[in-house]
Design a protein around this motif. Structure first.
Motif, PDB file in Angstrom:
ATOM      1  N   MET A  72       0.858  -1.161   0.000  1.00  0.00           N
ATOM      2  CA  MET A  72       0.000   0.000   0.000  1.00  0.00           C
ATOM      3  C   MET A  72       0.911   1.232   0.000  1.00  0.00           C
ATOM      4  O   MET A  72       1.734   1.390   0.887  1.00  0.00           O
ATOM      5  CB  MET A  72      -0.866  -0.042   1.257  1.00  0.00           C
ATOM      6  CG  MET A  72      -2.054   0.828   1.156  1.00  0.00           C
ATOM      7  SD  MET A  72      -3.273   0.520   2.436  1.00  0.00           S
ATOM      8  CE  MET A  72      -3.372  -1.231   2.490  1.00  0.00           C
ATOM      9  N   ARG A  73       0.703   2.084  -1.009  1.00  0.00           N
ATOM     10  CA  ARG A  73       1.608   3.218  -1.158  1.00  0.00           C
ATOM     11  C   ARG A  73       0.908   4.556  -1.344  1.00  0.00           C
ATOM     12  O   ARG A  73       1.530   5.595  -1.197  1.00  0.00           O
ATOM     13  CB  ARG A  73       2.536   2.959  -2.335  1.00  0.00           C
ATOM     14  CG  ARG A  73       3.434   1.754  -2.110  1.00  0.00           C
ATOM     15  CD  ARG A  73       4.132   1.304  -3.336  1.00  0.00           C
ATOM     16  NE  ARG A  73       4.807   2.400  -3.990  1.00  0.00           N
ATOM     17  CZ  ARG A  73       5.954   2.305  -4.605  1.00  0.00           C
ATOM     18  NH1 ARG A  73       6.570   1.157  -4.645  1.00  0.00           N
ATOM     19  NH2 ARG A  73       6.495   3.342  -5.189  1.00  0.00           N
ATOM     20  N   ILE A  75      -5.551   2.751  -0.656  1.00  0.00           N
ATOM     21  CA  ILE A  75      -6.436   2.614   0.500  1.00  0.00           C
ATOM     22  C   ILE A  75      -7.889   2.599   0.036  1.00  0.00           C
ATOM     23  O   ILE A  75      -8.694   1.783   0.493  1.00  0.00           O
ATOM     24  CB  ILE A  75      -6.189   3.744   1.515  1.00  0.00           C
ATOM     25  CG1 ILE A  75      -4.770   3.624   2.097  1.00  0.00           C
ATOM     26  CG2 ILE A  75      -7.247   3.716   2.627  1.00  0.00           C
ATOM     27  CD1 ILE A  75      -4.328   4.817   2.905  1.00  0.00           C
ATOM     28  N   GLN A  76      -8.227   3.480  -0.896  1.00  0.00           N
ATOM     29  CA  GLN A  76      -9.592   3.512  -1.430  1.00  0.00           C
ATOM     30  C   GLN A  76      -9.947   2.187  -2.085  1.00  0.00           C
ATOM     31  O   GLN A  76     -11.065   1.690  -1.942  1.00  0.00           O
ATOM     32  CB  GLN A  76      -9.745   4.653  -2.424  1.00  0.00           C
ATOM     33  CG  GLN A  76      -9.720   6.017  -1.782  1.00  0.00           C
ATOM     34  CD  GLN A  76      -9.695   7.134  -2.811  1.00  0.00           C
ATOM     35  OE1 GLN A  76      -9.012   7.044  -3.833  1.00  0.00           O
ATOM     36  NE2 GLN A  76     -10.425   8.200  -2.526  1.00  0.00           N
ATOM     37  N   GLN A  77      -8.991   1.604  -2.809  1.00  0.00           N
ATOM     38  CA  GLN A  77      -9.248   0.327  -3.466  1.00  0.00           C
ATOM     39  C   GLN A  77      -9.434  -0.798  -2.448  1.00  0.00           C
ATOM     40  O   GLN A  77     -10.269  -1.682  -2.636  1.00  0.00           O
ATOM     41  CB  GLN A  77      -8.114  -0.006  -4.443  1.00  0.00           C
ATOM     42  CG  GLN A  77      -8.037   0.944  -5.623  1.00  0.00           C
ATOM     43  CD  GLN A  77      -9.348   1.071  -6.359  1.00  0.00           C
ATOM     44  OE1 GLN A  77      -9.917   0.087  -6.816  1.00  0.00           O
ATOM     45  NE2 GLN A  77      -9.860   2.295  -6.466  1.00  0.00           N
ATOM     46  N   LEU A  78      -8.676  -0.762  -1.374  1.00  0.00           N
ATOM     47  CA  LEU A  78      -8.843  -1.749  -0.314  1.00  0.00           C
ATOM     48  C   LEU A  78     -10.231  -1.618   0.309  1.00  0.00           C
ATOM     49  O   LEU A  78     -10.934  -2.619   0.483  1.00  0.00           O
ATOM     50  CB  LEU A  78      -7.772  -1.569   0.764  1.00  0.00           C
ATOM     51  CG  LEU A  78      -7.935  -2.451   1.998  1.00  0.00           C
ATOM     52  CD1 LEU A  78      -7.681  -3.915   1.648  1.00  0.00           C
ATOM     53  CD2 LEU A  78      -7.027  -1.999   3.111  1.00  0.00           C
ATOM     54  N   ILE A 104     -10.541   1.978   8.272  1.00  0.00           N
ATOM     55  CA  ILE A 104      -9.338   1.143   8.321  1.00  0.00           C
ATOM     56  C   ILE A 104      -9.166   0.586   9.732  1.00  0.00           C
ATOM     57  O   ILE A 104      -8.851  -0.600   9.918  1.00  0.00           O
ATOM     58  CB  ILE A 104      -8.089   1.942   7.881  1.00  0.00           C
ATOM     59  CG1 ILE A 104      -8.139   2.242   6.376  1.00  0.00           C
ATOM     60  CG2 ILE A 104      -6.803   1.225   8.257  1.00  0.00           C
ATOM     61  CD1 ILE A 104      -8.041   1.023   5.475  1.00  0.00           C
ATOM     62  N   ARG A 105      -9.368   1.429  10.737  1.00  0.00           N
ATOM     63  CA  ARG A 105      -9.253   0.981  12.122  1.00  0.00           C
ATOM     64  C   ARG A 105     -10.256  -0.144  12.413  1.00  0.00           C
ATOM     65  O   ARG A 105      -9.924  -1.147  13.048  1.00  0.00           O
ATOM     66  CB  ARG A 105      -9.480   2.152  13.072  1.00  0.00           C
ATOM     67  CG  ARG A 105      -9.186   1.821  14.517  1.00  0.00           C
ATOM     68  CD  ARG A 105      -9.253   3.021  15.450  1.00  0.00           C
ATOM     69  NE  ARG A 105      -8.108   3.908  15.200  1.00  0.00           N
ATOM     70  CZ  ARG A 105      -8.203   5.115  14.629  1.00  0.00           C
ATOM     71  NH1 ARG A 105      -9.368   5.598  14.266  1.00  0.00           N
ATOM     72  NH2 ARG A 105      -7.130   5.849  14.437  1.00  0.00           N
ATOM     73  N   MET A 155       0.705   1.044   7.582  1.00  0.00           N
ATOM     74  CA  MET A 155       1.012   1.855   6.399  1.00  0.00           C
ATOM     75  C   MET A 155      -0.184   2.719   6.015  1.00  0.00           C
ATOM     76  O   MET A 155      -0.030   3.893   5.683  1.00  0.00           O
ATOM     77  CB  MET A 155       1.422   0.968   5.222  1.00  0.00           C
ATOM     78  CG  MET A 155       1.794   1.754   3.994  1.00  0.00           C
ATOM     79  SD  MET A 155       3.112   2.965   4.245  1.00  0.00           S
ATOM     80  CE  MET A 155       4.508   1.902   4.374  1.00  0.00           C
ATOM     81  N   ALA A 156      -1.381   2.159   6.086  1.00  0.00           N
ATOM     82  CA  ALA A 156      -2.591   2.923   5.741  1.00  0.00           C
ATOM     83  C   ALA A 156      -2.771   4.104   6.692  1.00  0.00           C
ATOM     84  O   ALA A 156      -3.046   5.226   6.258  1.00  0.00           O
ATOM     85  CB  ALA A 156      -3.814   2.010   5.770  1.00  0.00           C
TER      86      ALA A 156
END
Length: 73
Positions: A1-2, A7-10, A34-35, A50-51
């Protein structure tokens, strides 16, 4: 993840689409999601860390941009 896009795709894989028209609010909502995914054990720790790092960095950039325009203190 970069990137924030990663993040949006995840989030999209889990059926979460965030768009409210306020970039800072969107980033904060992404962090909350994410949390929740991490606490539900749907993410490994490395991806979670990373996110969160990417989101907090982007939030700082957005806050600086808004301060420069006089939109927030």
């Amino acid at each position: 993840m970069r990137t924030i896009y990663d993040i949006q795709q995840l989030l999209k894989k889990f059926g979460t689409f965030i768009y409210v028209g306020d970039r800072l609010a969107e980033l904060e909502m992404m962090e909350d999601e994410i949390r929740e995914l991490y606490q539900s054990q749907c993410m490994v720790q490395d991806d979670y860390q990373m996110a969160i790092l990417l989101l907090r960095n982007e939030m700082a950039v957005e806050r600086d941009r808004l301060k420069g325009r006089g939109l927030i203190r």
